[in-house]
Design a protein around this motif. Structure first.
Motif, short mmCIF file in Angstrom:
data_model
loop_
_atom_site.label_atom_id
_atom_site.label_comp_id
_atom_site.label_asym_id
_atom_site.label_seq_id
_atom_site.Cartn_x
_atom_site.Cartn_y
_atom_site.Cartn_z
N ASN A 295 0.81 -1.22 0.00
CA ASN A 295 0.00 0.00 0.00
C ASN A 295 0.84 1.27 0.00
O ASN A 295 0.33 2.35 -0.27
CB ASN A 295 -0.94 0.01 1.21
N SER A 296 2.14 1.17 0.35
CA SER A 296 3.01 2.34 0.33
C SER A 296 3.86 2.39 -0.93
O SER A 296 4.68 3.30 -1.09
CB SER A 296 3.93 2.33 1.56
N SER A 297 3.68 1.42 -1.81
CA SER A 297 4.50 1.33 -3.03
C SER A 297 3.78 1.97 -4.21
O SER A 297 2.57 2.22 -4.15
CB SER A 297 4.79 -0.14 -3.34
N PRO A 298 4.49 2.20 -5.31
CA PRO A 298 3.84 2.71 -6.53
C PRO A 298 2.83 1.72 -7.11
O PRO A 298 2.06 2.08 -7.99
CB PRO A 298 5.02 2.91 -7.50
N ARG A 299 2.82 0.47 -6.60
CA ARG A 299 1.91 -0.55 -7.10
C ARG A 299 0.60 -0.60 -6.31
O ARG A 299 -0.18 -1.55 -6.47
CB ARG A 299 2.60 -1.93 -7.03
N ARG A 300 0.35 0.37 -5.46
CA ARG A 300 -0.77 0.28 -4.51
C ARG A 300 -2.12 0.10 -5.20
O ARG A 300 -3.05 -0.47 -4.62
CB ARG A 300 -0.80 1.51 -3.61
N SER A 301 -2.26 0.60 -6.43
CA SER A 301 -3.55 0.49 -7.13
C SER A 301 -3.69 -0.82 -7.90
O SER A 301 -4.73 -1.07 -8.51
CB SER A 301 -3.72 1.67 -8.09
N LYS A 302 -2.65 -1.64 -7.88
CA LYS A 302 -2.65 -2.90 -8.61
C LYS A 302 -2.96 -4.06 -7.66
O LYS A 302 -3.05 -3.88 -6.45
CB LYS A 302 -1.29 -3.10 -9.29
N PRO A 303 -3.10 -5.29 -8.20
CA PRO A 303 -3.50 -6.41 -7.35
C PRO A 303 -2.47 -6.75 -6.27
O PRO A 303 -1.27 -6.57 -6.45
CB PRO A 303 -3.65 -7.57 -8.34
N PHE A 304 -2.99 -7.26 -5.17
CA PHE A 304 -2.17 -7.85 -4.11
C PHE A 304 -2.66 -9.28 -3.94
O PHE A 304 -3.80 -9.50 -3.52
CB PHE A 304 -2.31 -7.06 -2.81
N VAL A 305 -1.84 -10.26 -4.27
CA VAL A 305 -2.24 -11.66 -4.23
C VAL A 305 -1.43 -12.37 -3.15
O VAL A 305 -0.20 -12.34 -3.16
CB VAL A 305 -2.03 -12.34 -5.59
N SER A 306 -2.15 -13.00 -2.22
CA SER A 306 -1.50 -13.67 -1.09
C SER A 306 -1.63 -15.19 -1.25
O SER A 306 -2.73 -15.69 -1.51
CB SER A 306 -2.16 -13.22 0.21
#
Length: 562
Positions: A295-306
């Motif tokens: 959430n603090s990275s430039p990728r925050r608007s992209k998917p987060f897959v766990s």
């Protein structure tokens, strides 16, 4: 003088009747005539004959005053005081009655009583609803909330009343504040509220009194229980979570030096595409850090897959990670299926418990990390994606590499930027703050309104070692809150599981008996194991920490089988 006195008595708002020692009327003023419907020609007549329900003749007879007595007449309800008149020797000369109409006051009192009853009924109705209700004034300041509001948001009335309506918002805009600006109703607004960021739908309307805007009332519906993720395989739906990262660094509670160091390291690496390896004991918050980094990275608007590498069966893990082509195996879906790596394109792939990754699958993951390319199961064409890797483990990867259980090259690719998360026993100063945060979160889950923790209980929590770390602390507080009554607000010692403190104390006081050599070696083994955990298995740092040579450390590790 008599004329002036009569003028004064006729001017007062009270009614006045004066009788002599024979209880005959000697004076009646104008207001007495109006209140009682009397004629002035009653002078000289016995008072009991001309005034209904009077007791002046009784007061003349017994000489006992009657103060503030309610008297019902044909036209009104009056409150009267009857006082005997005596000379200097105490002989009764007569009596006087002074009274006032209280009919309007009585009606007003009844109206107030009715209003209070209506208010009590409205409060009971508001408290009985399962939906949260909050009321704010024209400036957006919260003035009233019900019990369901506490259950859904986790905030008690004392935490929000008198404060701006933004106090309970986790994500989204305060509807009360919006209505304060627009004076228009708002329907079906989606928000997240409270420490647990519970998803809700809000309907709110402005309040107008005689045409003037006085505030707004909002009804909050909890929809989190009906929101579910859809996945094609039921077994994988239980094991894999494909989501948007929920947490930020603000959700990582603690002011201790160790946790602050870990947060600062994570914030710095979040701005880069570097692979991160989160290391620490079970329950230290590795997944929380993974969310926060994304959430603090430039990728925050992209998917987060766990992906939890330990819970997915080895037989399907490869196809779930890399996907498959149509016809790759029996039961494969028509048209094939995207893998989780491809689902995370542009975003972050979180590999939890990466140390449990099957050895045969490690070379394929290594190649992907090196090239960002992969081939789906049963496929021929290479696919390329842009995925940032965050891995986590609570095992000694160095030992696994040494034992041939983990590829050295994969270890080095994952260990680009290691972050060591401290155990709870190493940051005990954070426990009070953590405990209160957990209580607020559990308020929402359990529908409770716990507001505090007794200092004795806090001291007990701080003195515990918590081998399961924050997860164990949360589970413990959950059991404690279940033991509480619905209306209890503070966690007291009586709510702790029965005899737990006594058992823990006795366990700490127990002393092992054996040969001195065995006891010393056992103690030495525990110290070295603890130091290795603290340094994440780094041998050089461990040797420095223990102030021994690296050769001695390796000898001790081999001796004790660490």
């Amino acid at each position: 003088m008599e004329r002036i006195l009569k003028f004064v008595l006729d001017s007062v708002i009270e009614g006045i009747i004066l009788v002599d020692k024979d209880a005959k009327v000697v004076y009646v003023n104008n207001n007495a005539c109006k209140l009682l419907g009397l004629n002035p020609d009653i002078i000289g007549r016995p008072v009991e004959e001309v005034v209904n329900n009077t007791r002046l003749h009784i007061v003349v007879r017994n000489g006992i005053p009657e103060i503030d007595q309610v008297q019902y007449t044909g036209n009104a309800i009056i409150i009267t005081s009857r006082i005997p008149l005596r000379d200097e020797n105490g002989n009764i000369l007569g009596a006087v009655a002074v009274f006032r109409d209280i009919t309007s006051i009585r009606k007003l009192a009844e109206e107030i009583t009715n209003l209070k009853e209506i208010e009590a009924q409205l409060k009971a109705i508001i408290e009985s609803t399962n939906d949260a209700i909050s009321v704010a004034d024209e400036n957006g300041i919260v003035r009233l909330v019900n019990k369901a509001y506490t259950r859904i948001t986790g905030f008690s009335p004392e935490e929000v009343i008198g404060k701006p309506a933004t106090v309970d918002i986790a994500e989204g805009e305060s509807i009360h504040m919006l209505i304060a600006r627009t004076r228009q109703p708002i329907y079906n607004a989606r928000l997240k509220v409270g420490p647990a960021k519970k998803e809700v739908i809000v309907n709110a309307t402005p309040l107008f009194v005689k045409g003037q805007f006085k505030g707004s009332v909002a009804v909050v519906h909890d929809v989190s229980e009906i929101l579910q993720l859809t996945n094609e395989l039921e077994e994988v739906k239980r094991l894999i979570r494909y989501m948007k990262a929920q947490y930020t660094f603000d959700d990582i509670i603690g002011d201790s030096k160790l946790i602050q160091i870990a947060k600062e390291q994570a914030k710095k690496v979040a701005q880069t595409p570097a692979t991160v390896l989160l290391r620490g004991e079970s329950g230290t918050g590795k997944e929380l850090f993974a969310h926060a980094i994304h959430n603090s990275s430039p990728r925050r608007s992209k998917p987060f897959v766990s992906v939890n590498c330990a819970t997915i069966p080895e037989s399907i893990l490869e196809s779930e990670l890399f996907g498959y082509e149509e016809g790759a195996f029996t039961g494969a879906l028509r048209g094939g299926k995207k893998g989780l790596i491809e689902e995370a394109d542009g975003g972050t792939l979180f590999l939890d418990e990466v140390g449990k990754l099957p050895l045969p699958l490690q070379p394929k993951l290594l190649r992907f990390i090196e090239t960002k390319e992969f081939v789906p199961v049963g496929g021929r064409n290479v696919r390329k994606v842009d995925v940032r890797i965050i891995a986590a483990t609570n095992v000694d990867l160095e030992k696994m590499v040494k034992n041939g259980e983990f590829l050295p090259d994969l270890y080095f690719r994952l260990n680009v930027f290691p972050i060591y998360l401290p155990a709870l026993k190493d940051r005990k100063e954070d426990i009070p703050k953590l405990a209160l945060h957990i209580v607020k979160k559990l308020n929402q889950q359990y529908g409770r309104m716990v507001e505090g923790i007794n200092p004795t209980v806090l001291k007990y929590l701080v003195n515990m070692d918590w081998p399961g770390n924050v997860r164990e602390l949360e589970n413990f507080l959950g059991r404690v809150m279940i033991n509480m009554g619905p209306e209890e607000r503070v966690i007291e010692p009586k709510h702790l599981p029965e005899n737990i403190e006594l058992k823990r104390t006795k366990a700490k006081e127990a002393i092992s008996i054996g040969s001195l050599k065995e006891l010393i070696e056992d103690y030495e083994k525990k110290i070295i194991a603890e130091a290795l955990k603290k340094t994440g298995g780094n041998k050089e740092e461990t040797a420095k920490l223990l102030d021994i040579s690296i050769r001695t450390l390796y000898y001790k590790i081999e001796k004790y089988g660490l």
